[in-house]
Design a protein around this motif. Sequence first.
Motif: not given
Length: 405
Positions: A264-279
């Motif tokens: 499972i590889v995840a990208t967050t939407f709408g996160v302000e402090a610590m967004p993650l891209i292809r985690y």
Amino acid sequence: MTRAFDQLWAGTFRHAAKHSPFYREQFRGLKRVPPLTSLRTVDKRVLSERNLDFLCVPRAKVVEIVTTSGTTGQPLLWRLTEADVQRLAANEKISFSCAGLTAHDTVLVAVAMDRCFMAGLAYWLGLRELGCAVVRTGASSPMLVLEMIERLQPTAIVAVPSFLRVIAEKAREQKSNLKKCSVQKTVCIGEPIRDPAFQLNASGRAIAAAWGAQVYATYGVTELANSLCECDAGVGGHLHDKQLHLEILDDDDQPVADGEVGEIVATTFGVEAMPLIRYRTGDCAALFHAACPCGRKTPRLGPILGRKNQKLKFKGTSVFPSTLAAVLEQTDGVESFVIVARQENELSDSIEVLVHGAASVPTLREALQAQARIAPKIRLVSPAKIESLQLPPNARKRRTFVDLR
Ligand SMILES: [Zn+2]
């Protein structure tokens, strides 16, 4: 990809590229929003080594700091702003509505509310958002849970499956019939309750039987501040696609087909402090895109089969210890078991299954071959031998998989 996705992805990309030192460095020279899949993945090691470089806001905007389970050593610190806490609440609200909870429900939150965990906080926020009456019993006292069931007649409980089984055991000791209690829904976190075909596994069946309640699985990752909860259909946790995007990747970082298992590889939407891209979460499961019988059209995440580093290579195929465990749990005459993996060579591991019980080796071999499609070494041993492997000195948790690779 849809237009909604493009907008959400562009939002995450611009925010991270502008404010996070880590992503600023990664995306240097990129003038336009690149396709998500063209970017490198990040794993927990990077998150741990460069933790504060992921932070996009000044420290004064941080309102909540939680820890995530670390890969090695210390747990990782994860920070949220007020907007992130609200996003978390909104996420859990959607998750609990999937399980059919409403303002009419009284819900026991039987998970830890302290010790820097995010889960308890998230459930409390989400249930409050739904208007449920929340009872924070925590996860340390089965007696308190039973007392609250007696006094408050709650309709649902959120807990780790093993704690639900402990409560059921306590109820049996007290000669009280949990089956007749007011709880109609159990929302299970942290441990699988279904097999890959969405049938309840031994733990799920034990909970459903002891509690006389419907069992729902929910899966969450602290770093993503997100959870995916099953609906009544019980065919995977619904993804909230305005908050999170999931990819399922194979060992070569390529996307797998719909319904195939991968990381499972995840990208967050709408996160302000610590967004993650292809985690890279390190967890393995399948994602299903067909509409759910409940009518929701969001993708559904199947049961977690295990951590990617637990995957066993065996004579050209791969298998998760959890798949073997599920077969053994369902085979008559198996009292207890341990799966032991050793490295045989670069391409294959050796797997040995140690079993105590009345089942014969040919029966076990047939069951494993039919249901898990592998034929490991099988040995019948004494209960003491199993016990010593399941619970070695200084172990904090009982285990059925011993990795000696
Ligand atoms: Zn559904």
